[in-house]
Motif scaffolding. Structure first.
Motif, mmCIF file in Angstrom:
data_model
loop_
_atom_site.group_PDB
_atom_site.id
_atom_site.type_symbol
_atom_site.label_atom_id
_atom_site.label_comp_id
_atom_site.label_asym_id
_atom_site.label_seq_id
_atom_site.Cartn_x
_atom_site.Cartn_y
_atom_site.Cartn_z
ATOM 1 N N ALA A 44 0.379 -1.474 -0.084
ATOM 2 C CA ALA A 44 -0.157 0.063 0.021
ATOM 3 C C ALA A 44 0.793 0.733 0.068
ATOM 4 O O ALA A 44 0.602 2.233 -1.209
ATOM 5 N N ILE A 45 1.977 1.199 0.865
ATOM 6 C CA ILE A 45 2.691 2.403 1.309
ATOM 7 C C ILE A 45 3.388 2.492 -0.512
ATOM 8 O O ILE A 45 3.807 4.089 -1.024
ATOM 9 N N ALA A 46 3.723 2.079 -1.243
ATOM 10 C CA ALA A 46 4.248 1.949 -2.743
ATOM 11 C C ALA A 46 3.342 2.642 -3.649
ATOM 12 O O ALA A 46 3.695 2.929 -4.987
ATOM 13 N N ARG A 47 1.967 2.434 -3.525
ATOM 14 C CA ARG A 47 0.804 3.279 -4.045
ATOM 15 C C ARG A 47 0.661 4.999 -3.827
ATOM 16 O O ARG A 47 0.265 5.208 -4.954
ATOM 17 N N GLY A 99 1.917 11.516 -4.307
ATOM 18 C CA GLY A 99 2.147 12.557 -3.541
ATOM 19 C C GLY A 99 1.573 12.829 -4.144
ATOM 20 O O GLY A 99 1.134 14.477 -3.543
ATOM 21 N N LEU A 100 -0.464 13.169 -4.646
ATOM 22 C CA LEU A 100 -1.088 13.666 -5.006
ATOM 23 C C LEU A 100 -2.656 13.082 -5.283
ATOM 24 O O LEU A 100 -2.254 12.088 -5.806
ATOM 25 N N GLN A 101 -3.372 13.741 -4.136
ATOM 26 C CA GLN A 101 -4.490 12.735 -4.063
ATOM 27 C C GLN A 101 -5.056 12.680 -5.358
ATOM 28 O O GLN A 101 -5.502 13.395 -5.689
ATOM 29 N N GLY A 102 -5.935 11.321 -5.181
ATOM 30 C CA GLY A 102 -6.594 11.168 -6.101
ATOM 31 C C GLY A 102 -5.226 10.286 -7.653
ATOM 32 O O GLY A 102 -5.940 9.140 -8.545
ATOM 33 N N ILE A 103 -4.335 9.769 -7.205
ATOM 34 C CA ILE A 103 -3.645 10.213 -8.447
ATOM 35 C C ILE A 103 -2.691 8.380 -7.502
ATOM 36 O O ILE A 103 -1.716 8.299 -6.471
ATOM 37 N N GLU A 104 -2.745 7.440 -8.049
ATOM 38 C CA GLU A 104 -1.635 6.479 -7.775
ATOM 39 C C GLU A 104 -0.723 5.600 -8.273
ATOM 40 O O GLU A 104 -1.453 4.975 -9.696
ATOM 41 N N ARG A 105 0.370 5.266 -7.877
ATOM 42 C CA ARG A 105 1.631 5.002 -8.565
ATOM 43 C C ARG A 105 0.869 3.129 -9.427
ATOM 44 O O ARG A 105 -0.189 2.642 -8.548
ATOM 45 N N LYS A 106 0.623 2.970 -10.232
ATOM 46 C CA LYS A 106 0.353 2.319 -10.815
ATOM 47 C C LYS A 106 1.988 0.422 -11.233
ATOM 48 O O LYS A 106 2.866 0.690 -11.467
ATOM 49 N N SER A 107 1.041 -0.643 -10.843
ATOM 50 C CA SER A 107 1.883 -2.090 -11.421
ATOM 51 C C SER A 107 1.535 -2.555 -12.305
ATOM 52 O O SER A 107 0.455 -3.341 -13.103
ATOM 53 N N ILE A 108 2.733 -2.160 -13.606
ATOM 54 C CA ILE A 108 2.731 -2.298 -15.191
ATOM 55 C C ILE A 108 4.198 -2.139 -15.364
ATOM 56 O O ILE A 108 4.720 -1.239 -15.461
ATOM 57 N N PHE A 109 4.989 -3.771 -15.488
ATOM 58 C CA PHE A 109 5.689 -4.576 -16.096
ATOM 59 C C PHE A 109 5.814 -5.693 -16.543
ATOM 60 O O PHE A 109 5.241 -5.995 -16.756
ATOM 61 N N HIS A 110 7.587 -6.348 -16.713
ATOM 62 C CA HIS A 110 7.961 -6.815 -17.159
ATOM 63 C C HIS A 110 7.661 -7.999 -16.342
ATOM 64 O O HIS A 110 8.669 -8.888 -15.881
ATOM 65 N N ALA A 111 6.634 -8.349 -15.979
ATOM 66 C CA ALA A 111 6.221 -9.169 -14.803
ATOM 67 C C ALA A 111 6.594 -11.055 -16.037
ATOM 68 O O ALA A 111 7.150 -11.639 -14.868
ATOM 69 N N LEU A 112 6.282 -11.212 -16.600
ATOM 70 C CA LEU A 112 6.072 -12.939 -17.177
ATOM 71 C C LEU A 112 7.418 -12.942 -17.295
ATOM 72 O O LEU A 112 8.350 -14.027 -16.809
ATOM 73 N N ASN A 113 8.905 -11.802 -17.415
ATOM 74 C CA ASN A 113 10.399 -12.385 -17.150
ATOM 75 C C ASN A 113 11.003 -11.655 -15.994
ATOM 76 O O ASN A 113 11.735 -13.061 -15.950
ATOM 77 N N GLN A 114 10.256 -11.145 -15.258
ATOM 78 C CA GLN A 114 10.855 -10.643 -13.982
ATOM 79 C C GLN A 114 10.278 -12.196 -13.174
ATOM 80 O O GLN A 114 11.651 -12.822 -12.339
ATOM 81 N N LYS A 115 9.236 -12.900 -13.226
ATOM 82 C CA LYS A 115 9.264 -13.238 -12.517
ATOM 83 C C LYS A 115 9.800 -14.963 -12.806
ATOM 84 O O LYS A 115 10.197 -15.419 -11.740
ATOM 85 N N ALA A 116 9.889 -15.079 -14.371
ATOM 86 C CA ALA A 116 10.486 -16.636 -14.920
ATOM 87 C C ALA A 116 12.080 -15.914 -14.696
ATOM 88 O O ALA A 116 12.922 -16.934 -13.929
ATOM 89 N N THR A 117 12.863 -14.996 -14.115
ATOM 90 C CA THR A 117 13.966 -14.728 -14.326
ATOM 91 C C THR A 117 14.529 -15.253 -12.917
ATOM 92 O O THR A 117 15.874 -15.664 -12.533
ATOM 93 N N ALA A 118 13.486 -14.927 -11.559
ATOM 94 C CA ALA A 118 14.066 -15.105 -10.509
ATOM 95 C C ALA A 118 13.429 -16.003 -9.955
ATOM 96 O O ALA A 118 14.820 -16.094 -9.430
ATOM 97 N N ARG A 119 13.184 -16.821 -10.740
ATOM 98 C CA ARG A 119 12.859 -18.738 -10.898
ATOM 99 C C ARG A 119 14.778 -19.164 -10.863
ATOM 100 O O ARG A 119 15.101 -19.861 -9.901
#
Length: 372
Positions: A140-143, A146-166
Motif C-alpha cells: 500500500a505504501i508503494a502506491r 504524492g497527489l490525492q487521486g493519483i496512485e502509482r501503478k504496477s505495469i511491468f515485465h512481470a512474465l520475464n521478471q518472475k521467470a528470471t527470479a526463479r
C-alpha cells in the motif's frame, strides 16, 4: 518422475503471432507468423481480429502435421486485464470478457488468452494465461504518488521478471519465496522490480509512468515541463503519449532505439552516443539504489535481464555503480514462450495450483477441467 506434458503456446504481437509446442520444457515446434498491416487494418472488430489470428494459427499447425489431440493444455500471453497477483490463471468467463473488452487498455497480447481459450474449448483441455503485465503485488505504501487521486501503478515485465527470479533463486540455492531480489528488465522499456519473499512489492510503471529512460520511453520527467509540453501549441493527448512511449528515451536523443547501432557509434568515438548511453545506465542504477532502500539494504541479489543485458558495455557501466549493493546475476534476453509453457506445465504436473480470476485465490484441483 514428472509425466511429459505437451502444451500449445500463443503469444500475439502487434503485427505477428508467435506459436510454439512444448513437451515438458523442450520446444518441439516454434514459429513466428507475420501479419501484413493491410490485412490487420481490414479487420474492424476485436472478434474479426482474434478469429483471423486463430485460423492462421490452426492452419499453420495443420500444415506442420501437428496432432492437436495430443495437447494437454493451451496457454496464451495475458493482456491488459484487471490488476491481479502473480501466477497461472485458468481462463474463465470474466477473464475472457476482460480480454475482449480491454479492461485496462488494449494490446495485441489480449488476443493470446482469447485464442488459447477457444482452441482449448474445442479440445476439452485447460487454457491458461501466465503473469500478465498488470500483475500487482505492490504494498500500500508503494502506491502513494504524492497527489490525492493519483496512485502509482504496477505495469511491468512481470512474465520475464518472475521467470528470471526463479532462475536466480535456483542459482543462489534458495527458494524464491525466501529471497530479496532486485530485478531489472532492460528492453524497449525498463522496469525495476523489488521482489521481497516472492512478491513484487514495488516497481516503476515502465510504460507511461516513471523510472529510468529507456531506448524508446521517457521515464520520469520534470512535472512542470511536462505540463508546459501538454499545453503547447499543436499538442494532443495522443502525440504526448507517443512522446512518452515510443519517441522518448534514446530515440529522442540519438534518433534510434537500436542498441547495436548505438554501441557501434560509441566504438567509433561518438561522444554524444556514449554520453546518453551512460546517462541511461546512470538512471537505471539510481532506480536500483532506490529499490535497495525499499529492502532496507537487505538485498540477496541484483538480476539484470532483457535484450539490453546482452550488452557487455551496459553491464559494465551498471556493475561499476551497483556491485557494492549486492552480487549481480545476468540473464540476457527473455524467453516468453518458455516462461508461458513452464507456467502451464507446473500446473498440469501439480507443482503449482492455478489461480481464479480476478480474486487470485487458488482453484481447487477438481475445477481444473476443460476450457468450459
Amino acid at each position: 518422475m514428472e509425466s511429459r506434458q505437451r502444451v500449445l503456446v500463443i503469444n500475439p504481437g502487434s503485427t505477428s503471432t508467435k506459436v510454439a509446442i512444448y513437451e515438458s520444457y523442450t520446444p518441439l515446434f516454434t514459429t513466428k507468423i507475420e501479419h501484413s498491416l493491410t490485412e490487420l487494418q481490414s479487420l474492424l472488430t476485436v472478434e474479426d481480429q482474434y478469429d483471423f489470428r486463430k485460423q492462421v494459427v490452426l492452419k499453420t499447425l495443420d500444415e506442420e502435421g501437428i496432432n492437436l489431440s495430443k495437447l494437454n493444455a493451451v496457454v496464451g500471453r495475458g493482456g491488459l486485464v484487471r490488476p491481479i497477483p502473480s501466477g497461472t490463471y485458468t481462463i474463465n468467463e470474466m477473464l475472457l470478457e476482460d480480454l475482449k473488452n480491454g479492461y485496462s487498455g488494449w494490446h495485441a497480447s489480449n488476443y493470446g488468452g482469447i485464442i488459447a481459450y477457444e482452441i482449448a474449448y474445442q479440445l476439452n483441455i485447460p487454457s491458461f494465461i501466465v503473469d500478465p503485465v498488470v500483475v500487482d503485488e505492490m504494498d500500500a505504501i508503494a502506491r502513494v504518488s504524492g497527489l490525492q487521486g493519483i496512485e502509482r501503478k504496477s505495469i511491468f515485465h512481470a512474465l520475464n521478471q518472475k521467470a528470471t527470479a526463479r532462475l536466480a533463486a535456483k542459482a543462489l540455492g534458495r527458494a524464491y519465496e525466501k529471497l530479496n531480489l532486485i530485478i531489472v528488465h532492460m528492453g524497449g522499456g525498463i522496469t525495476v522490480g523489488v521482489h521481497k519473499e516472492g512478491r513484487v512489492i514495488d516497481v516503476n510503471d515502465g510504460l507511461y509512468g516513471e523510472g529510468p529512460f529507456s531506448p524508446e520511453r521517457a521515464g520520469t520527467l520534470p512535472t512542470g515541463a511536462v505540463i508546459d509540453l501538454c499545453f503547447s501549441e499543436g499538442m494532443t493527448r495522443e502525440k504526448a503519449l507517443s512522446l512518452m512511449a515510443g519517441s522518448g528515451g534514446l530515440v529522442s536523443y540519438l534518433g534510434t532505439q537500436d542498441g547495436h547501432v548505438i554501441e557501434r557509434k560509441i566504438e567509433m568515438g561518438n561522444e554524444e552516443a556514449a554520453f546518453y548511453y551512460k546517462s541511461m545506465a546512470y538512471q537505471i542504477a539510481k532506480e536500483v539504489g532506490a529499490a535497495s532502500a525499499v529492502l532496507c539494504g537487505q538485498v540477496d541479489g541484483i538480476v539484470l535481464t532483457g535484450g539490453l543485458a546482452y550488452s557487455q558495455h551496459l553491464i559494465s557501466l551498471l556493475t561499476t555503480r551497483l556491485e557494492w549493493i549486492s552480487d549481480i546475476l545476468v540473464y540476457p534476453g527473455e524467453d516468453e514462450m518458455l516462461a508461458l509453457a513452464k507456467g502451464a506445465i507446473r500446473v498440469i504436473n501439480g507443482k503449482e495450483t492455478p489461480k481464479h480470476y480476478p480474486s487470485g485465490k487458488l482453484v481447487g484441483e477438481l475445477e481444473i477441467t476443460g476450457g468450459k
